[in-house]
Design an enzyme around this catalytic site. Structure first.
Site, PDB file in Angstrom:
ATOM      1  N   PHE A  82       5.213  12.486  -3.035  1.00  0.00           N
ATOM      2  CA  PHE A  82       4.260  11.912  -1.815  1.00  0.00           C
ATOM      3  C   PHE A  82       2.862  12.175  -2.054  1.00  0.00           C
ATOM      4  O   PHE A  82       2.200  11.368  -1.602  1.00  0.00           O
ATOM      5  CB  PHE A  82       4.964  12.661  -0.800  1.00  0.00           C
ATOM      6  CG  PHE A  82       6.134  12.245  -0.174  1.00  0.00           C
ATOM      7  CD1 PHE A  82       6.466  10.907   0.397  1.00  0.00           C
ATOM      8  CD2 PHE A  82       7.216  13.145  -0.312  1.00  0.00           C
ATOM      9  CE1 PHE A  82       7.578  10.637   0.728  1.00  0.00           C
ATOM     10  CE2 PHE A  82       8.659  13.059   0.168  1.00  0.00           C
ATOM     11  CZ  PHE A  82       8.653  11.428   0.562  1.00  0.00           C
ATOM     12  N   SER A 126       3.812   1.639  -1.324  1.00  0.00           N
ATOM     13  CA  SER A 126       3.233   1.042  -0.469  1.00  0.00           C
ATOM     14  C   SER A 126       3.107  -0.601  -0.490  1.00  0.00           C
ATOM     15  O   SER A 126       3.020  -1.071  -1.650  1.00  0.00           O
ATOM     16  CB  SER A 126       1.807   1.547   0.171  1.00  0.00           C
ATOM     17  OG  SER A 126       1.206   0.704   1.252  1.00  0.00           O
ATOM     18  N   TYR A 150      -7.488   2.665  -2.840  1.00  0.00           N
ATOM     19  CA  TYR A 150      -6.167   3.215  -2.509  1.00  0.00           C
ATOM     20  C   TYR A 150      -5.071   2.329  -3.170  1.00  0.00           C
ATOM     21  O   TYR A 150      -4.165   3.079  -3.668  1.00  0.00           O
ATOM     22  CB  TYR A 150      -6.231   3.551  -0.981  1.00  0.00           C
ATOM     23  CG  TYR A 150      -4.704   3.738  -0.496  1.00  0.00           C
ATOM     24  CD1 TYR A 150      -3.842   4.894  -0.801  1.00  0.00           C
ATOM     25  CD2 TYR A 150      -4.145   2.653   0.155  1.00  0.00           C
ATOM     26  CE1 TYR A 150      -2.909   5.244  -0.331  1.00  0.00           C
ATOM     27  CE2 TYR A 150      -2.907   2.957   0.556  1.00  0.00           C
ATOM     28  CZ  TYR A 150      -1.938   3.931   0.483  1.00  0.00           C
ATOM     29  OH  TYR A 150      -0.865   4.276   0.682  1.00  0.00           O
ATOM     30  N   LYS A 154      -2.037   3.167  -6.024  1.00  0.00           N
ATOM     31  CA  LYS A 154      -0.695   3.180  -5.942  1.00  0.00           C
ATOM     32  C   LYS A 154      -0.005   2.075  -6.990  1.00  0.00           C
ATOM     33  O   LYS A 154       0.996   2.343  -7.769  1.00  0.00           O
ATOM     34  CB  LYS A 154      -0.482   2.327  -4.683  1.00  0.00           C
ATOM     35  CG  LYS A 154      -0.429   3.711  -3.427  1.00  0.00           C
ATOM     36  CD  LYS A 154       0.702   4.618  -3.275  1.00  0.00           C
ATOM     37  CE  LYS A 154       0.444   5.825  -2.356  1.00  0.00           C
ATOM     38  NZ  LYS A 154       1.334   6.726  -2.407  1.00  0.00           N
ATOM     39  N   ARG A 292     -11.019  -6.024  10.996  1.00  0.00           N
ATOM     40  CA  ARG A 292     -11.450  -5.069   9.975  1.00  0.00           C
ATOM     41  C   ARG A 292     -11.511  -5.451   8.882  1.00  0.00           C
ATOM     42  O   ARG A 292     -10.495  -6.331   8.556  1.00  0.00           O
ATOM     43  CB  ARG A 292     -10.340  -3.781  10.345  1.00  0.00           C
ATOM     44  CG  ARG A 292     -10.634  -2.693   9.713  1.00  0.00           C
ATOM     45  CD  ARG A 292      -9.665  -1.499  10.025  1.00  0.00           C
ATOM     46  NE  ARG A 292      -8.239  -1.823   9.632  1.00  0.00           N
ATOM     47  CZ  ARG A 292      -7.166  -1.012   9.797  1.00  0.00           C
ATOM     48  NH1 ARG A 292      -7.510   0.197  10.445  1.00  0.00           N
ATOM     49  NH2 ARG A 292      -5.918  -1.166   9.773  1.00  0.00           N
TER      50      ARG A 292
HETATM   51  N1  UFG Z   1      -5.342  -1.907  14.332  1.00  0.00           N
HETATM   52  C1  UFG Z   1      -6.207  -2.248  15.426  1.00  0.00           C
HETATM   53  N2  UFG Z   1      -6.648  -1.308  15.903  1.00  0.00           N
HETATM   54  C2  UFG Z   1      -6.740  -0.030  15.337  1.00  0.00           C
HETATM   55  C3  UFG Z   1      -6.029   0.339  14.157  1.00  0.00           C
HETATM   56  C4  UFG Z   1      -5.262  -0.731  13.798  1.00  0.00           C
HETATM   57  O1  UFG Z   1      -6.153  -3.364  15.913  1.00  0.00           O
HETATM   58  O2  UFG Z   1      -7.363   1.107  15.937  1.00  0.00           O
HETATM   59  C5  UFG Z   1      -4.603  -3.175  13.872  1.00  0.00           C
HETATM   60  C6  UFG Z   1      -4.796  -3.606  12.415  1.00  0.00           C
HETATM   61  O3  UFG Z   1      -5.880  -4.548  12.400  1.00  0.00           O
HETATM   62  C7  UFG Z   1      -3.567  -4.072  12.070  1.00  0.00           C
HETATM   63  C8  UFG Z   1      -2.553  -3.244  12.767  1.00  0.00           C
HETATM   64  O4  UFG Z   1      -3.296  -2.795  13.734  1.00  0.00           O
HETATM   65  O5  UFG Z   1      -3.382  -5.381  12.424  1.00  0.00           O
HETATM   66  C9  UFG Z   1      -1.965  -2.121  12.073  1.00  0.00           C
HETATM   67  O6  UFG Z   1      -2.970  -1.323  11.324  1.00  0.00           O
HETATM   68  P1  UFG Z   1      -2.502   0.184  10.805  1.00  0.00           P
HETATM   69  O7  UFG Z   1      -4.099   0.577  10.216  1.00  0.00           O
HETATM   70  O8  UFG Z   1      -1.928   1.012  11.616  1.00  0.00           O
HETATM   71  O9  UFG Z   1      -1.945  -0.172   9.186  1.00  0.00           O
HETATM   72  P2  UFG Z   1      -2.292  -1.387   7.965  1.00  0.00           P
HETATM   73  O10 UFG Z   1      -1.292  -2.395   7.950  1.00  0.00           O
HETATM   74  O11 UFG Z   1      -3.733  -1.695   7.969  1.00  0.00           O
HETATM   75  O12 UFG Z   1      -2.065  -0.081   7.007  1.00  0.00           O
HETATM   76  C10 UFG Z   1      -1.047   0.403   6.611  1.00  0.00           C
HETATM   77  C11 UFG Z   1      -1.140   1.819   5.980  1.00  0.00           C
HETATM   78  C12 UFG Z   1      -1.621   1.345   4.364  1.00  0.00           C
HETATM   79  C13 UFG Z   1      -0.573   0.569   3.863  1.00  0.00           C
HETATM   80  C14 UFG Z   1      -0.496  -0.433   4.597  1.00  0.00           C
HETATM   81  C15 UFG Z   1       0.760  -1.413   3.961  1.00  0.00           C
HETATM   82  O13 UFG Z   1      -2.449   2.398   6.645  1.00  0.00           O
HETATM   83  O14 UFG Z   1      -1.620   2.670   3.832  1.00  0.00           O
HETATM   84  O15 UFG Z   1       0.103  -0.194   5.763  1.00  0.00           O
HETATM   85  O16 UFG Z   1       0.800  -2.642   4.533  1.00  0.00           O
HETATM   86  F1  UFG Z   1      -1.159   0.580   2.550  1.00  0.00           F
END
Ligand code: UFG
Length: 340
Positions: A82, A126, A150, A154, A292
């Protein structure tokens, strides 16, 4: 398989996996240097399971120390790897740090495994390796094209392991996690980020009154309600996928097996916030912000392969994911800093 070495075992997914391993009768050896973790979850894992584990504070880049761990622990049967840095934004700003930690650290680990005759590994990969997928739900044979350092680390580590499994006849299982959330049912172990980069920890902190509002990153995607859709997976289900993978390696795997680990069901940001409101009974203020950079509209898993070949199925639904996240957050508002 009897004794499993877990790198990053003090971290969020690592600590939950150690619980499941110990509860399934495995011996656990953790290697962690507390880069993004603390010692308290290691203590709680033992308290919750009533079992003891072996712990070594070692950085994976320290080859001598790592080799000493393998030599001092009698007969390690398999490794679950991990330990890695995982913040997408940080990786864009500091790529060298990511390549050094994730790639060099992994290479050192793999060399030490080879030198000590350990040839079975489960690797924490991931869904990020798929980048912006052409089709969802995503199957494992979809193209790999990560979009940030990142994700590149992976994908590279996957490639290094595929080549190594071929050359040295290792048994390798690559688990591609979708979006891990939630916490152990006890409320004693959970995600404890310094600053929450991901949606659920952020929403938890808003519900707890630590932060004022959640910014929704864009509501103009081509999705059910315009907000991003993800496949959230309960961390305990994810942890159990590792135990199933170790069982699979026991039956002698030659080569590399790749599995998506998700539920197959996607939820939007708005659906996540709404469910959190219902579960916590707290007001959760949201503000619509811009997209984002690097985010995609939708990402869900086709986990049929893991279902069929690992005998693994996600058991928990969204309600349990959020209830457990809230239990952890409300029991320990400051995470492990609240430890007595
Ligand atoms: N989001 C918001 N506001 C926030 C945070 C996130 O609207 O404050 C939204 C993002 O735009 C996205 C969703 O919530 O639509 C999920 O976002 P996360 O940041 O929780 O997760 P991600 O899907 O961006 O990324 C995660 C992990 C990564 C991994 C990825 C694989 O952080 O390490 O999933 O799909 F690679």
């Amino acid at each position: 398989m009897k004794k499993i070495l877990v790198t990053g075992g003090a971290g969020y997914i690592g600590s939950h996996t150690c619980i499941e391993l110990l509860n399934s009768g495995y011996e656990v050896v953790i290697v962690d240097d507390f880069t993004n973790s603390v010692a308290e979850p290691v203590r709680r894992v033992q308290e919750l399971t009533g079992k003891t584990l072996s712990f070594h504070e070692v950085n994976l880049l320290d080859k001598e120390a790592l080799d000493a761990v393998f030599k001092s622990e009698e007969k390690i049967d398999a490794v679950i790897h991990f330990a890695a840095l995982k913040a997408v934004g940080e990786s864009v700003e500091q790529p060298l740090m990511y390549y050094k930690n994730n790639i060099s650290g992994s290479l050192t680990l793999f060399e030490v495994m080879r030198d000590n005759g350990v040839s079975n590994i489960v690797f924490s990969s991931s869904a990020t390796v798929y980048g912006d997928p052409e089709v969802t739900p995503i199957q494992e044979d979809a193209a790999v094209h990560a979009t940030n350092p990142y994700g590149h680390t992976k994908a590279m580590m996957e490639q290094i392991l595929m080549d190594t499994s071929h050359a040295l006849e290792w048994g390798v299982i690559l688990l591609r996690y979708f979006n891990p959330v939630g916490a152990h049912e006890s409320g004693q172990i959970g995600e404890d980020p310094d600053y929450p980069n991901n949606l659920l920890p952020f929403v938890s902190q808003v519900a707890a009154g630590i932060r004022e509002h959640v910014t929704i990153f864009g509501d103009d995607y081509d999705t059910v309600d315009g907000t991003g859709v993800r496949d959230y997976i309960h961390v305990v289900d994810l942890a159990r996928a590792h135990v199933k993978s170790i069982e699979k390696l026991t039956s002698k795997v030659n080569g590399t097996l790749i599995y998506n680990i998700g539920t197959g069901t996607g939820y939007s940001v708005k659906q996540m916030v709404e469910t959190f409101r219902q579960v916590s009974g707290k007001e959760i203020k949201t503000i619509i912000g811009p997209r984002r950079p690097g985010d995609i509209a939708e990402c869900t898993a086709d986990a049929t392969l893991a279902n069929n070949e690992l005998g693994w199925h996600a058991e928990y639904g969204l309600q349990e994911m959020i209830e457990s996240a809230w239990k952890w957050q409300s029991t320990y508002p400051n995470g492990y800093r609240d430890a007595k």
